[in-house]
Design an enzyme around this catalytic site. Sequence first.
Site, PDB file in Angstrom:
ATOM      1  N   SER A  81       0.827  -1.208   0.000  1.00 33.49           N
ATOM      2  CA  SER A  81       0.000   0.000   0.000  1.00 33.49           C
ATOM      3  C   SER A  81       0.865   1.264   0.000  1.00 33.49           C
ATOM      4  O   SER A  81       1.647   1.469  -0.922  1.00 33.49           O
ATOM      5  CB  SER A  81      -0.954  -0.034   1.201  1.00 33.49           C
ATOM      6  OG  SER A  81      -1.954   0.942   1.059  1.00 33.49           O
ATOM      7  N   HIS A 134      -6.340  -6.052  -1.422  1.00 32.33           N
ATOM      8  CA  HIS A 134      -5.398  -4.972  -1.152  1.00 32.33           C
ATOM      9  C   HIS A 134      -4.307  -5.535  -0.253  1.00 32.33           C
ATOM     10  O   HIS A 134      -4.562  -5.913   0.880  1.00 32.33           O
ATOM     11  CB  HIS A 134      -6.104  -3.798  -0.457  1.00 32.33           C
ATOM     12  CG  HIS A 134      -5.229  -2.580  -0.314  1.00 32.33           C
ATOM     13  ND1 HIS A 134      -4.801  -1.853  -1.403  1.00 32.33           N
ATOM     14  CD2 HIS A 134      -4.690  -1.975   0.769  1.00 32.33           C
ATOM     15  CE1 HIS A 134      -4.056  -0.831  -0.987  1.00 32.33           C
ATOM     16  NE2 HIS A 134      -3.964  -0.897   0.329  1.00 32.33           N
ATOM     17  N   ASP A 184      -8.672  -3.137  -6.813  1.00 30.14           N
ATOM     18  CA  ASP A 184      -8.081  -2.886  -5.503  1.00 30.14           C
ATOM     19  C   ASP A 184      -9.139  -2.381  -4.518  1.00 30.14           C
ATOM     20  O   ASP A 184      -9.779  -1.347  -4.740  1.00 30.14           O
ATOM     21  CB  ASP A 184      -6.961  -1.848  -5.655  1.00 30.14           C
ATOM     22  CG  ASP A 184      -6.224  -1.598  -4.361  1.00 30.14           C
ATOM     23  OD1 ASP A 184      -5.154  -2.192  -4.181  1.00 30.14           O
ATOM     24  OD2 ASP A 184      -6.721  -0.814  -3.532  1.00 30.14           O
TER      25      ASP A 184
END
Length: 397
Positions: free
Chosen positions: A196, A358, A292
Amino acid sequence: MNAILWSWSLAGLVLLSITDGVMGFDEMHLFNKINGTTVFPKQDDANVLMVGITLVQAAAAKGAVCLDGSVPGYHLYRGYGSGANNWIIQLQGGAWCDSVQNCEYRKKSGYGSSTLMEKVLAFTGILSNKAAENPDFYNWNKVKVRYCDGASFGGDSENKAAQLQFRGKRIFLAVMEDLMEKGMRQAKQALLNGCSAGGLASILRCDDFKSLFPLTTKVKCMSDAGFFLDTVDISGDRTLRRMYSGVVNTQGLQNTLPRTCTNHLDSTSCFFPQNIINQVQTPLYILNSAFDSWQIGNSIAPPSADPSGSWNDCRVSFRCNDAQKKVLEGFRISMLNALKTFVTTRKNGLSITSGWAHCQAERQDSWFPGNSQAGKDKGIAVAVGDWYFERAKKATS
């Protein structure tokens, strides 16, 4: 539903199937902290590797400090056997702070102060020490660098009035220097990765990482769920661009972002990976979902763009109607188009999955769920390993 993994590598385009992805550990923890609770993800394996924190006291003299001025930290597991001189560095994720007020709030958590960080973290997925869970990297030295600057390890400024230190780039360099003194200087192979916001950081700091080592060291980078697109949300606004503009201006990133980008684009644009990946000289692997889950909920259909709540089911649990699926398919196509030039460079690698996911490399169920036996499709761990060790190249040479 099962996710689909499109993997471009030295061997060309390969179709792989993997299990459904979910929100990554760091994102889940930060979400719970923001909402006033501390909830840690459950581990299926009671014997999961837990690694204690190391604080870099020498970083203070270099001004390499967290938002609140405390020293940075990392978690180190020593490699052994054939992996004793190989290193994986993982940059922790956890979103960003895009205003002085948000950064002041953030410094009251472990994402802005090492005094509030957990003392131990679970190492799973690409950080696992079990050969059955992590066949290529299980016995490498493994490091998780804690994220406490709020700008993807990107800043080098301060706000004296608010008593905020924006020193992410200094933190990265100070931690790397500490690790070099602890044996990383002798690394034969090294991989920088992150999830991330840490995935974005692994792109921003990739060439800096490479520069630490002699030419004889094999150095590569991987970004997991860090390919954030500059896209229009369902209301026609650019929510993520507005957030990124806040991060860049609050932390003064104009002076630390790649000049190969800022020489012809505005600084906010140069915080988006699509505008910088093609200038990264070090071999780079992009691992991302085309759907995502963080980007669906915060960039495509954030609550601010959806006052009626019509996207709630799609945003929260990927239960989307036909019209919403059409929007998401457009996002998928935009992502693939943004990666066209990147994938033409043979040193790079790419896996785009189609699950609501994610951060997939740090989770055992998506990194190596046990579906890579003979006769089965390869999973992410094998695809990344094939790219890192150039096994496909050797097989076709």
